[in-house]
Each structure stands twice: as C-alpha cells, then as structure tokens.
Scaffold this active site. Structure first.
Site, PDB file in Angstrom:
ATOM      1  N   PRO A 106       0.847  -1.201   0.000  1.00 33.60           N
ATOM      2  CA  PRO A 106       0.000   0.000   0.000  1.00 33.60           C
ATOM      3  C   PRO A 106       0.877   1.243   0.000  1.00 33.60           C
ATOM      4  O   PRO A 106       1.780   1.372   0.828  1.00 33.60           O
ATOM      5  CB  PRO A 106      -0.795  -0.133   1.308  1.00 33.60           C
ATOM      6  CG  PRO A 106       0.055  -0.992   2.184  1.00 33.60           C
ATOM      7  CD  PRO A 106       0.794  -1.927   1.274  1.00 33.60           C
ATOM      8  N   MET A 107       0.621   2.158  -0.937  1.00 32.18           N
ATOM      9  CA  MET A 107       1.437   3.374  -1.050  1.00 32.18           C
ATOM     10  C   MET A 107       0.517   4.569  -1.263  1.00 32.18           C
ATOM     11  O   MET A 107      -0.258   4.602  -2.223  1.00 32.18           O
ATOM     12  CB  MET A 107       2.436   3.243  -2.208  1.00 32.18           C
ATOM     13  CG  MET A 107       3.499   2.182  -1.981  1.00 32.18           C
ATOM     14  SD  MET A 107       4.599   1.941  -3.406  1.00 32.18           S
ATOM     15  CE  MET A 107       3.562   0.933  -4.472  1.00 32.18           C
ATOM     16  N   GLN A 161      -6.360  -1.457   3.373  1.00 33.27           N
ATOM     17  CA  GLN A 161      -5.573  -1.038   4.533  1.00 33.27           C
ATOM     18  C   GLN A 161      -6.224   0.176   5.177  1.00 33.27           C
ATOM     19  O   GLN A 161      -6.532   1.157   4.501  1.00 33.27           O
ATOM     20  CB  GLN A 161      -4.135  -0.686   4.166  1.00 33.27           C
ATOM     21  CG  GLN A 161      -3.297  -0.415   5.427  1.00 33.27           C
ATOM     22  CD  GLN A 161      -1.887   0.044   5.144  1.00 33.27           C
ATOM     23  OE1 GLN A 161      -1.672   1.162   4.706  1.00 33.27           O
ATOM     24  NE2 GLN A 161      -0.912  -0.822   5.422  1.00 33.27           N
ATOM     25  N   CYS A 191       3.457   3.198   8.992  1.00 37.26           N
ATOM     26  CA  CYS A 191       3.695   4.453   8.279  1.00 37.26           C
ATOM     27  C   CYS A 191       4.412   5.454   9.181  1.00 37.26           C
ATOM     28  O   CYS A 191       3.917   5.788  10.260  1.00 37.26           O
ATOM     29  CB  CYS A 191       2.385   5.046   7.788  1.00 37.26           C
ATOM     30  SG  CYS A 191       2.602   6.611   6.893  1.00 37.26           S
ATOM     31  N   GLY A 305      10.504  -4.575   2.119  1.00 38.13           N
ATOM     32  CA  GLY A 305      11.617  -3.650   2.288  1.00 38.13           C
ATOM     33  C   GLY A 305      12.843  -4.032   1.481  1.00 38.13           C
ATOM     34  O   GLY A 305      13.436  -5.084   1.718  1.00 38.13           O
TER      35      GLY A 305
END
Length: 466
Positions: A106-107, A161, A191, A305
């Site tokens: 999710p971005m 999300q 976040c 990551g």
C-alpha cells in the site's frame, strides 16, 4: 497465538473474552473442550530448488481468559476459529486465488484505483493493497463511500488497509467496508509520515502500544468476516531490539485473532526525517524477519523492504519466506516487475499480453471513469499517471513522457491521449510480450541464517497482561 471464540458479559467488568493460544506440537491432540480438534493447515513453501511444496503443521490448543474493555459494547461480536483468520487453501481455490506469495505494498497517492487496474491487467495473481484509508475518512464520508472504497471485481484478490487510533471509528469503518467485499483488512502500524505518526498519532507510532493494537485488531476482526492482518516495522527509534519486536508480535497475536503480519525490515525514525529517508536511512535487518519465522511458527509473515525484482522475491521465498511484498519497484517498473509475477513466482503460463493490448483495455477503463467524481475529477492526467513508467528503459520512453506532458494540457479522453502520445513508441515495443527475467540479487538472503538473533524468550504473563 490468540483466537476469540466467545464472550459473556460480567457486571461492572466489561467484556470477558475467551481466547485460544496455539502451541505447535506435531501430532498432539486438542486439549480444549471448547473446540473440535484443530485440523492441520497447509502452507505453501519454496524449496531451495524453487519447487513449490506443501508443509503441514499440527497444533494443540490451550484456552486462556483475557479480560479487557472496548467502546462498542452494544455491538454483536462474531466468534472466530483459526481458519476464520487465515486464507484457507479451499477458500482461495474457490475464489481462484493463489496464495499471497507476491503482493504490492500500500502506497499513499500511488496504489489508487487507476494503478490497481493497470497492475491487474499485467498480473492476474499478485495481491493488491489499497492506499491507507483513515478510519475517520470512511466514517465521515459514509454518504460518498464509492469514491474511496469502490473498485472493479477484476482487482481481486485485494486488501483494504485502514489506519487510526479510535476503536469506535475502526469498528464503524470496518463495518462500512464490508459491503465492498475486500479479501482482507490490514491495519497500518508502519507508516512513519509526520502527518500519520506525528500529528495523527497512529501508523508506526502504534508499535509503542501493542496492547492498543491488540484491542484494535479485535475490534476490526469482530466487524468483518474476512481475515485481518497488521503491517509494521521492526522497531521505532531506540525501541529496535529483536526482543521488543517479538513482544509486539506476541502481545498483538495473543490479544486478538491476528495471524498475519507484514514486516517492513527497517525500523522507523520519528525525529522528523521524511518518509523517503525512512525507506533509505535505517538499515535493513532481514535476519529479524527470518527469526520471526523460527520463533512464531504458527503465524504467517510477509517480508517487505528493499526487494526490487522477481529474482529477489524468489530468493526470499527459497529462504523460507511465507510471502513477499514489493513497493516502489512494482510502481516504477510495472512491466519489468509485475509482468513476471505470474510465470516466475506462481509458475503459471504466460498470458502473452502485449503493452498494446493492455493499453487498449486500460483505455476502456479510463474513459469510463473520467469525471466520475465531479469537477472534472479524475482527469486524464490522474488516470494516465500509472502509465508513465510502462515503457521504462525502452526506445521512445523519453519522447513518450514529453508528449504525455503536453497532452495533459488539452486531452479530455484517454482515446485522444493515446492517439497523441503512442506515436513515440515503436511497434516492436508495443507488440512484444514480456520476455526474460530482469536482473536482481539472487544472493540477497544468502547469509541471513548466520545472522539470526537469539531465540525469543517470551515472558508470558508480562507480555499478555501488560
């Protein structure tokens, strides 16, 4: 590991909930009289040779009682069993989903409806996540929910999300989202943005309060019938030891039905650095992720990551990862990344689609949504935004972007946008299916087993009741 299986109201003592704590013990019998024997669950694994196999685990269930209060007392609470909080193989087969070996992170302002539509055109099997939606946004915009929650059925499997720090709003937001039939609800505890973790007091800051996260996950799970999960970092500021990460995982999973954690393998720094620096400055510690697989064998973990190609995804899976989440590489290089997911990761036949065919289908989608929200929103620039990296490193890419920038000034349909811009791309590029596999570090996790921290020594009473 905890699962809520019932409730009873006790005067002046809030809700008394019974949870189940799973203990891995191959071949053991069920000790709890409250549930039938727990069936073995199947977990896809990747061998060193890259061949998909199935691993089976047996469990013994021991019940413990954990009392706590939360603010939505009037709500009817569902009951949960282990299979209710994990995507079972039968469920995924019935829905034609393959396991989440590969997912797109999710971005914010990136993984919107437009990008997810493009991603699904390229890959049938990648799991997609929405942008993070604050629970308050969903609650206060309940008269306009389609703008925030609607998506096309083709986007399945898809995960919503949400973020927030108010239990009542998290409960209401989850309930409102049920009508949109997401496949999983994920809670953001990772976040580091100052707007979220700073002024908002949620996101990664919640890792400092695992008891609240456990309560939040119980509230979310109580208001949905789909699995729930948590996305987090490996630590926050000076709270970055492996034992502190394990305390967080143990407390959340013991106080809620959460069985799936997405682990961003960096800690977060809350000293005012930008989100971009938080993805770059803290070092990656993949050994923490693989140690979690060792110390919490009854949970599912997805690694996130610094993984930027399908070669590196497969390297993580060969080392034993349950699943891999890729972020900006899936956005910045969609053809080179998503184009290989179905074949290189899931072993499925190639679709043979070309970028010309994908853009023809995307044009139909784009022209159908232009101006849908009023005030000319979304416009051509917004709908075309995910396409701008589709020809990365290809002949004509720079000219295509310059033509696109000019076309944004006056084009009012995706059809006219493509007519004006695609002349920059050679037919040989437009009509070639995905080929080969892009480069990547096959040895990214080669020495990770030598770096594993000491096994987690849980202080059970302190961890559960703190």
């Amino acid at each position: 590991m905890g699962f809520f299986i019932g409730k009873n109201k006790r005067k002046n003592k809030g809700w008394q909930r019974t949870y189940l704590r799973e203990v891995r013990r191959p071949g053991a019998r069920t000790l709890s009289s409250q549930l039938p024997p727990c069936q073995a669950f199947q977990q896809p694994t990747i061998t060193k040779e890259g061949q998909t196999q199935k691993a089976y685990s047996s469990h013994v269930i021991v019940s413990i009682n954990i009392p706590y209060n939360y603010s939505t007392k009037a709500r009817t609470i569902s009951s949960y069993t282990p299979n209710a909080q994990i995507h079972t193989e039968d469920e995924m087969v019935a829905r034609r989903y393959l396991p989440p070996l590969f997912s797109v992170a999710p971005m914010m302002e990136w993984t919107d409806n437009h990008y997810r539509t493009l991603a699904r055109l390229i890959s049938k099997h990648a799991w997609l996540y929405t942008e993070m939606l604050a629970a308050e946004t969903i609650v206060y915009q309940k008269g306009n929910l389609d703008r925030f929650l609607a998506y096309s059925p083709e986007q399945h499997p898809i995960v919503l999300q949400i973020g927030g720090n108010n239990l009542e709003n998290l409960a209401k937001a989850t309930e409102l989202a049920n009508a949109y039939h997401y496949d999983e609800i994920n809670f953001n505890c990772g976040c580091p943005s100052p707007k979220v973790a700073g002024h908002g007091c949620f996101g990664v800051r919640l890792m400092l309060d695992p008891k609240f996260v456990g309560e939040a996950m119980s509230v979310i799970a109580a208001n949905t019938n789909v699995p729930v999960s948590v996305k987090c970092r490996i630590g926050v500021d000076d709270h970055d030891s492996y034992n502190e990460l394990c305390d967080f995982i143990y407390k959340v999973s013991s106080l809620s039905p959460t069985r799936h954690f997405i682990i961003h393998s960096r800690k977060a720094l809350l000293n005012g650095i930008s989100p971009a620096d938080n993805r770059r400055i803290p070092p990656l510690k993949y050994e923490y992720y693989y140690a979690l697989l060792r110390d919490f064998p009854d949970l599912k973990f997805t690694i996130n990551g610094g993984i930027n190609s399908v070669v590196e995804v497969n390297a993580a899976l060969r080392e034993g990862a349950h699943g891999v989440m890729v972020g900006r590489a899936a956005y910045n290089f969609p053809w080179q990344t998503l184009g290989h997911v179905d074949t290189a990761i899931y072993g499925q036949p190639s679709s043979g689609l070309t970028r010309r065919v994908i853009l023809e289908r995307y044009q139909e989608y784009g022209d159908s949504v232009l101006g849908r929200n009023g005030n000319n929103r979304p416009n051509v620039r917004e709908v075309a935004k995910p396409l701008l990296n589709l020809f990365y490193s290809e002949p004509g890419n720079s000219l295509w972007k310059r033509k696109a920038d000019s076309a944004f000034q006056h084009c009012t349909t995706m059809k006219s946008f493509f007519e004006e811009t695609l002349v920059a791309i050679p037919d040989s590029v437009l009509d070639s299916p995905i080929e080969g596999v892009p480069s990547g570090r096959e040895d990214l996790f080669a020495n990770v087993q030598d770096l594993l921290p000491s096994p987690y020594d849980v202080r059970e009473q302190e961890a559960v009741y703190a």
